[in-house]
Design an enzyme around this catalytic site. Structure first.
Site, PDB file in Angstrom:
ATOM      1  N   GLY A 144       6.971  13.161  26.519  1.00  0.00           N
ATOM      2  CA  GLY A 144       5.832  13.243  27.431  1.00  0.00           C
ATOM      3  C   GLY A 144       5.106  11.918  27.484  1.00  0.00           C
ATOM      4  O   GLY A 144       5.636  10.879  27.076  1.00  0.00           O
ATOM      5  N   ASN A 145       3.901  11.923  28.000  1.00  0.00           N
ATOM      6  CA  ASN A 145       3.099  10.701  27.999  1.00  0.00           C
ATOM      7  C   ASN A 145       1.620  11.084  27.951  1.00  0.00           C
ATOM      8  O   ASN A 145       1.277  12.267  27.964  1.00  0.00           O
ATOM      9  CB  ASN A 145       3.436   9.816  29.201  1.00  0.00           C
ATOM     10  CG  ASN A 145       3.108  10.478  30.516  1.00  0.00           C
ATOM     11  OD1 ASN A 145       1.946  10.675  30.855  1.00  0.00           O
ATOM     12  ND2 ASN A 145       4.150  10.875  31.260  1.00  0.00           N
ATOM     13  N   ARG A 146       0.757  10.104  27.906  1.00  0.00           N
ATOM     14  CA  ARG A 146      -0.655  10.340  27.606  1.00  0.00           C
ATOM     15  C   ARG A 146      -1.522  10.632  28.826  1.00  0.00           C
ATOM     16  O   ARG A 146      -2.738  10.687  28.723  1.00  0.00           O
ATOM     17  CB  ARG A 146      -1.222   9.130  26.847  1.00  0.00           C
ATOM     18  CG  ARG A 146      -0.609   9.019  25.458  1.00  0.00           C
ATOM     19  CD  ARG A 146      -1.059   7.772  24.750  1.00  0.00           C
ATOM     20  NE  ARG A 146      -2.519   7.695  24.672  1.00  0.00           N
ATOM     21  CZ  ARG A 146      -3.179   6.662  24.187  1.00  0.00           C
ATOM     22  NH1 ARG A 146      -2.514   5.623  23.752  1.00  0.00           N
ATOM     23  NH2 ARG A 146      -4.490   6.677  24.141  1.00  0.00           N
ATOM     24  N   SER A 147      -0.917  10.830  29.973  1.00  0.00           N
ATOM     25  CA  SER A 147      -1.723  11.139  31.159  1.00  0.00           C
ATOM     26  C   SER A 147      -2.472  12.462  30.969  1.00  0.00           C
ATOM     27  O   SER A 147      -1.877  13.462  30.574  1.00  0.00           O
ATOM     28  CB  SER A 147      -0.812  11.235  32.380  1.00  0.00           C
ATOM     29  OG  SER A 147      -1.535  11.760  33.479  1.00  0.00           O
TER      30      SER A 147
ATOM     31  N   ALA B  58       1.816  10.520  36.166  1.00  0.00           N
ATOM     32  CA  ALA B  58       2.590   9.599  35.327  1.00  0.00           C
ATOM     33  C   ALA B  58       3.962  10.237  35.124  1.00  0.00           C
ATOM     34  O   ALA B  58       4.172  10.998  34.178  1.00  0.00           O
ATOM     35  CB  ALA B  58       1.884   9.379  33.998  1.00  0.00           C
TER      36      ALA B  58
END
Ligand code: C5P
Length: 219
Positions: A30-33, A96
């Site tokens: 995943g990512n930090r968005s 993102a």
């Protein structure tokens, strides 16, 4: 507010949040968005009378008033949901989206084995939603992308404008205290062919309206 009226009655598709690319039944990339910027844009557009479809990755945010929301998990699902949302007058790609996804999702939990000190994951490119929307037969009149950059913000954002054939790119520098991912505030530089404008630092709710002012001007 003449600029605000320009959005009334228009159909706007907004993507927001991260995507999760599953590795196995319990793990993902995943990512930090946080989705806050995209949700603020969807909320502001609805307040200004637009008909808004919000395609949201996995986020912990309430659906803004008057907004139609479709929840997705992966980049592939987001791609399909956004394209299914066309035709539209405006597309804002604030999500993102993962650039890479595992070639295969393991059916069972990936185990560590005795004697192995590492694990190699094979990733493949995802489809570029923004570029596909911009090149679509039913292309929205205005296509807006985001660029989260750690360096060379200006040249990277301008390159994206050309390469992905989008009308506006809103760039933000990642890693600056009090802005960007997870924060309630942000600072953007918006680029278009022949111009640019800095917005903020300001709360994302306010930046959303300023960005939509630029959209309205350029429609
Ligand atoms: O090239 P980069 O990923 O930095 O571009 C960011 C922009 O492209 C964002 O607007 C993002 O939503 C969009 N994007 C996309 N599909 C991808 C990757 C990025 O729509 N697979």
């Amino acid at each position: 507010m003449a600029a605000a009226d320009a959005l009334a009655g228009l159909r706007i598709v907004v993507s927001a949040g991260p995507t999760y690319e599953d590795l196995d039944p319990v793990r993902f990339i995943g990512n930090r968005s946080s989705g806050k910027m995209g949700f603020a844009i969807a909320a502001a557009a609805a307040r200004r009378g637009a008909q808004v479809l919000l395609v949201a990755g996995p986020v912990a945010l309430a659906t803004p008033a008057g907004v139609q929301r479709v929840d997705v998990r992966s980049a592939a699902q987001m791609h399909d949901a956004v394209l299914a949302g066309l035709p539209a007058d405006v597309y804002v790609g604030a999500a993102a989206v993962a650039d890479f996804t595992p070639r295969q999702v393991a059916a069972g939990k990936i185990k560590k084995r005795d004697g192995e000190d590492g694990l190699t994951l094979e990733l493949v490119r995802t489809r570029d939603i923004l570029a596909d929307v911009a090149g679509h037969a039913r292309r929205p009149r205005l296509v807006v992308g985001f660029a989260a950059e750690t360096d060379s913000v200006d040249s990277n954002a301008r390159a994206k404008l050309v390469k992905k054939k989008v009308d506006l790119i809103a760039a933000n520098r990642v890693g600056v205290e009090g802005s960007g991912f997870e924060s309630d505030d942000n600072a953007l530089v918006v680029y278009w062919n022949g111009g640019e404008q800095a917005l903020g630092p300001a709360p994302k709710t306010e930046l959303a309206d300023r960005l939509l002012d630029l959209v309205a001007e350029r429609l």
